[in-house]
Design a protein around this motif. Sequence first.
Motif, PDB file in Angstrom:
ATOM      1  N   LEU A 121      71.124  63.643  31.269  1.00  0.00           N
ATOM      2  CA  LEU A 121      70.619  62.376  32.068  1.00  0.00           C
ATOM      3  C   LEU A 121      70.661  63.021  33.618  1.00  0.00           C
ATOM      4  O   LEU A 121      70.262  62.024  33.956  1.00  0.00           O
ATOM      5  CB  LEU A 121      72.973  61.474  31.934  1.00  0.00           C
ATOM      6  N   GLU A 122      70.543  63.877  33.994  1.00  0.00           N
ATOM      7  CA  GLU A 122      70.412  63.997  35.042  1.00  0.00           C
ATOM      8  C   GLU A 122      68.929  64.412  35.376  1.00  0.00           C
ATOM      9  O   GLU A 122      68.316  63.852  36.231  1.00  0.00           O
ATOM     10  CB  GLU A 122      71.270  64.931  35.939  1.00  0.00           C
ATOM     11  N   VAL A 123      68.387  64.498  34.308  1.00  0.00           N
ATOM     12  CA  VAL A 123      66.772  64.971  34.308  1.00  0.00           C
ATOM     13  C   VAL A 123      66.251  63.248  33.783  1.00  0.00           C
ATOM     14  O   VAL A 123      65.202  63.116  34.332  1.00  0.00           O
ATOM     15  CB  VAL A 123      66.905  65.388  32.753  1.00  0.00           C
ATOM     16  N   PHE A 124      66.942  62.699  33.255  1.00  0.00           N
ATOM     17  CA  PHE A 124      66.507  61.255  32.984  1.00  0.00           C
ATOM     18  C   PHE A 124      66.103  60.833  34.510  1.00  0.00           C
ATOM     19  O   PHE A 124      66.108  60.252  34.895  1.00  0.00           O
ATOM     20  CB  PHE A 124      67.352  60.254  31.789  1.00  0.00           C
ATOM     21  N   ASN A 125      67.509  61.104  35.259  1.00  0.00           N
ATOM     22  CA  ASN A 125      67.549  60.253  35.889  1.00  0.00           C
ATOM     23  C   ASN A 125      67.034  60.471  37.056  1.00  0.00           C
ATOM     24  O   ASN A 125      66.083  59.274  38.279  1.00  0.00           O
ATOM     25  CB  ASN A 125      69.188  59.961  36.612  1.00  0.00           C
ATOM     26  N   SER A 126      66.815  61.958  37.058  1.00  0.00           N
ATOM     27  CA  SER A 126      65.563  62.438  38.493  1.00  0.00           C
ATOM     28  C   SER A 126      64.227  62.035  38.084  1.00  0.00           C
ATOM     29  O   SER A 126      63.350  61.409  39.384  1.00  0.00           O
ATOM     30  CB  SER A 126      65.493  64.020  38.162  1.00  0.00           C
ATOM     31  N   LEU A 127      63.565  61.142  36.793  1.00  0.00           N
ATOM     32  CA  LEU A 127      62.609  61.218  36.676  1.00  0.00           C
ATOM     33  C   LEU A 127      62.199  59.810  36.564  1.00  0.00           C
ATOM     34  O   LEU A 127      61.156  59.160  37.612  1.00  0.00           O
ATOM     35  CB  LEU A 127      62.555  60.754  34.983  1.00  0.00           C
ATOM     36  N   LEU A 128      63.536  58.803  36.599  1.00  0.00           N
ATOM     37  CA  LEU A 128      63.419  57.066  37.300  1.00  0.00           C
ATOM     38  C   LEU A 128      63.569  57.287  38.692  1.00  0.00           C
ATOM     39  O   LEU A 128      62.803  56.227  38.516  1.00  0.00           O
ATOM     40  CB  LEU A 128      64.501  56.815  36.799  1.00  0.00           C
ATOM     41  N   ILE A 131      59.761  57.914  39.304  1.00  0.00           N
ATOM     42  CA  ILE A 131      59.003  56.988  39.183  1.00  0.00           C
ATOM     43  C   ILE A 131      58.901  55.667  40.515  1.00  0.00           C
ATOM     44  O   ILE A 131      57.606  54.950  40.926  1.00  0.00           O
ATOM     45  CB  ILE A 131      59.346  56.086  38.173  1.00  0.00           C
ATOM     46  N   VAL A 132      60.038  55.517  41.461  1.00  0.00           N
ATOM     47  CA  VAL A 132      59.940  54.336  41.633  1.00  0.00           C
ATOM     48  C   VAL A 132      60.172  54.879  43.802  1.00  0.00           C
ATOM     49  O   VAL A 132      60.491  54.587  44.635  1.00  0.00           O
ATOM     50  CB  VAL A 132      61.365  53.606  42.064  1.00  0.00           C
ATOM     51  N   ASP A 133      59.689  56.403  44.136  1.00  0.00           N
ATOM     52  CA  ASP A 133      59.971  57.191  45.155  1.00  0.00           C
ATOM     53  C   ASP A 133      58.795  56.122  45.602  1.00  0.00           C
ATOM     54  O   ASP A 133      57.634  55.733  45.529  1.00  0.00           O
ATOM     55  CB  ASP A 133      58.810  58.372  44.724  1.00  0.00           C
ATOM     56  N   ASN A 134      58.856  56.728  47.386  1.00  0.00           N
ATOM     57  CA  ASN A 134      57.877  56.503  48.329  1.00  0.00           C
ATOM     58  C   ASN A 134      56.354  56.123  47.625  1.00  0.00           C
ATOM     59  O   ASN A 134      56.170  57.877  47.561  1.00  0.00           O
ATOM     60  CB  ASN A 134      57.965  55.867  49.591  1.00  0.00           C
ATOM     61  N   PRO A 135      55.474  55.852  47.824  1.00  0.00           N
ATOM     62  CA  PRO A 135      54.049  56.311  47.068  1.00  0.00           C
ATOM     63  C   PRO A 135      53.836  57.740  48.274  1.00  0.00           C
ATOM     64  O   PRO A 135      52.929  58.566  47.589  1.00  0.00           O
ATOM     65  CB  PRO A 135      52.527  54.747  47.433  1.00  0.00           C
ATOM     66  N   VAL A 136      53.933  57.395  49.614  1.00  0.00           N
ATOM     67  CA  VAL A 136      53.176  58.602  50.836  1.00  0.00           C
ATOM     68  C   VAL A 136      54.124  59.680  50.291  1.00  0.00           C
ATOM     69  O   VAL A 136      53.386  60.952  50.345  1.00  0.00           O
ATOM     70  CB  VAL A 136      53.777  58.051  52.377  1.00  0.00           C
ATOM     71  N   ASN A 137      55.436  59.551  50.336  1.00  0.00           N
ATOM     72  CA  ASN A 137      56.362  60.775  49.413  1.00  0.00           C
ATOM     73  C   ASN A 137      56.214  61.228  48.101  1.00  0.00           C
ATOM     74  O   ASN A 137      55.969  62.520  48.296  1.00  0.00           O
ATOM     75  CB  ASN A 137      58.148  60.328  49.549  1.00  0.00           C
ATOM     76  N   ALA A 138      55.469  60.548  47.956  1.00  0.00           N
ATOM     77  CA  ALA A 138      54.615  60.933  46.029  1.00  0.00           C
ATOM     78  C   ALA A 138      53.914  61.716  46.678  1.00  0.00           C
ATOM     79  O   ALA A 138      53.608  62.974  46.045  1.00  0.00           O
ATOM     80  CB  ALA A 138      54.313  59.990  45.240  1.00  0.00           C
ATOM     81  N   ILE A 147      53.463  59.305  41.577  1.00  0.00           N
ATOM     82  CA  ILE A 147      51.869  58.935  41.512  1.00  0.00           C
ATOM     83  C   ILE A 147      50.826  58.329  40.723  1.00  0.00           C
ATOM     84  O   ILE A 147      50.213  56.976  40.787  1.00  0.00           O
ATOM     85  CB  ILE A 147      51.096  60.524  42.060  1.00  0.00           C
ATOM     86  N   LEU A 148      51.537  58.481  39.713  1.00  0.00           N
ATOM     87  CA  LEU A 148      50.943  57.694  38.195  1.00  0.00           C
ATOM     88  C   LEU A 148      51.150  56.485  38.434  1.00  0.00           C
ATOM     89  O   LEU A 148      50.175  55.365  38.698  1.00  0.00           O
ATOM     90  CB  LEU A 148      51.274  58.526  37.091  1.00  0.00           C
ATOM     91  N   THR A 149      52.969  56.294  38.864  1.00  0.00           N
ATOM     92  CA  THR A 149      52.649  54.944  38.634  1.00  0.00           C
ATOM     93  C   THR A 149      52.097  53.891  39.390  1.00  0.00           C
ATOM     94  O   THR A 149      51.645  53.151  39.702  1.00  0.00           O
ATOM     95  CB  THR A 149      54.560  54.989  38.766  1.00  0.00           C
ATOM     96  N   TRP A 150      51.845  54.335  40.555  1.00  0.00           N
ATOM     97  CA  TRP A 150      51.849  53.873  42.392  1.00  0.00           C
ATOM     98  C   TRP A 150      50.336  53.558  41.985  1.00  0.00           C
ATOM     99  O   TRP A 150      49.677  52.665  41.593  1.00  0.00           O
ATOM    100  CB  TRP A 150      52.091  54.843  43.578  1.00  0.00           C
ATOM    101  N   ALA A 151      49.539  54.349  41.515  1.00  0.00           N
ATOM    102  CA  ALA A 151      48.128  54.534  41.130  1.00  0.00           C
ATOM    103  C   ALA A 151      47.873  53.461  39.857  1.00  0.00           C
ATOM    104  O   ALA A 151      47.208  52.587  40.272  1.00  0.00           O
ATOM    105  CB  ALA A 151      47.294  55.735  40.591  1.00  0.00           C
ATOM    106  N   ILE A 152      48.459  53.230  39.120  1.00  0.00           N
ATOM    107  CA  ILE A 152      48.260  51.942  37.650  1.00  0.00           C
ATOM    108  C   ILE A 152      48.301  50.896  38.345  1.00  0.00           C
ATOM    109  O   ILE A 152      47.804  50.081  37.880  1.00  0.00           O
ATOM    110  CB  ILE A 152      49.496  52.741  36.655  1.00  0.00           C
ATOM    111  N   LEU A 153      50.375  50.521  39.367  1.00  0.00           N
ATOM    112  CA  LEU A 153      50.004  49.580  39.357  1.00  0.00           C
ATOM    113  C   LEU A 153      48.871  48.609  40.431  1.00  0.00           C
ATOM    114  O   LEU A 153      48.863  48.052  40.456  1.00  0.00           O
ATOM    115  CB  LEU A 153      51.503  49.364  40.612  1.00  0.00           C
ATOM    116  N   ILE A 154      48.568  49.439  41.978  1.00  0.00           N
ATOM    117  CA  ILE A 154      47.927  49.176  42.406  1.00  0.00           C
ATOM    118  C   ILE A 154      46.015  49.261  41.856  1.00  0.00           C
ATOM    119  O   ILE A 154      45.514  47.819  41.924  1.00  0.00           O
ATOM    120  CB  ILE A 154      47.035  50.382  43.518  1.00  0.00           C
ATOM    121  N   GLY A 155      45.686  50.253  40.789  1.00  0.00           N
ATOM    122  CA  GLY A 155      44.528  49.934  40.420  1.00  0.00           C
ATOM    123  C   GLY A 155      44.371  48.536  39.042  1.00  0.00           C
ATOM    124  O   GLY A 155      43.661  47.504  38.853  1.00  0.00           O
TER     125      GLY A 155
END
Length: 409
Positions: A121-128, A131-138, A147-155
């Motif tokens: 659960l901690e692994v999944f929690n870390s992954l989640l 996903i919502v990490d600040n793009p600059v921080n990512a 990075i993938l999440t923000w790139a897809i959304l911005i794209g």
Amino acid sequence: MKKLILNWNQISLVKRILVGLIIGIILALTIPANVKWISIFGTLFVDALKAVAPILVLLLVMHAISKHRSGHPTNMKSILILYLVGTFLAGLVGVVASFIFPVSLSLTTGSEDLNPPGGILEVFNSLLHNIVDNPVNALLNANYIGILTWAILIGIALRNASVTTKDALANFSDAISQLVKWIINLAPLGIMGLVFDAIVTSGLSALLDYGKLLFILLGCMFFVALVVNPIIVFICIRKNPYPLVFTCLKDSGLTGFFTRSSAANIPVNMNLCKKLNLDQNTYSISIPLGATINMAGAAVTISVLTLAAVHTLGIPVDFGTALILTVLSAISAAGASGVAGGSLLLIPLACSLFGISNDIAMQVVGVGFIIGVLQDSCETGLNSSTDVLFTATAEYAKRRKEGKEIINA
């Protein structure tokens, strides 16, 4: 000088890397151990790859998504299935091999300062959270899921943008791709420094005490690379898979072996996909995603080292538990970070399945770091080459169904 550089660049990159490899070995064996300035070439090479990879992924994915035409297939579903199947089968190979050739460990210390995840659960929690990490921080922390999440959304948001905006994005993407080519051309110097540093710093004497364990680990990885993966590819494309397999191992696995980082090898894989004439709309997403979740080598490492601890402690293992371990190692491997030694921190998670204490599990992690000179290098080579292999397999399978010619690697 310009002519000499031009002639050098016309030589195959693999041949140039082999030259750097040989020079690195010679220098390590002939230069005094306290002279380590040569290793700076390796450090700079890996750092340069790590520096350019996040921005490359961001721009390529944004560009690919923004120009994506509705109804244009990207094969991502097929690639994801191949990633999952390949990682599961790799974990299964590690489990089976550990039962056929059980290994006991002389447990060591030296990993007390590491903080492994406390559960799946901690692994999944870390992954989640990634996903919502600040793009600059990512970007700063090379968090490729973020990075993938923000790139897809911005794209997606840019799909209705003006042609001028899309052209500017394409120009930036091409510019970063050119930087990557320049860095990759420095691979022979980088490999020379990495080999020199590995031999001078670690040597191979420390590996002798763990020869059997290392033999099983590397044997499983080679079996996956040369038997399991080719079978998967053949089932999909119904052609001799080995030309493609060997191309991926040569052009991606070799550099992954020395960089010991799936993330750092992303630019190399992007370049190889372009060389194989694959669809950029697909590989600009599948390659960075594969560097995050496609971890066949990590699944082998987790399952083999966990069962080595189990055999050392004399814990009986039934078929059901072994199957659960296979699934757990595959899922855990998907959470392994794309950096050197990332899979080792997930061993305590798998050990907890058998009630093995964290103190003992961390000693197993210490053993992993001792043999990491070869184990982690081969693991990364397998992980990284498989990203390209399965991306190409999905596209070639699609071409076969459409009756198009498959280009031999």
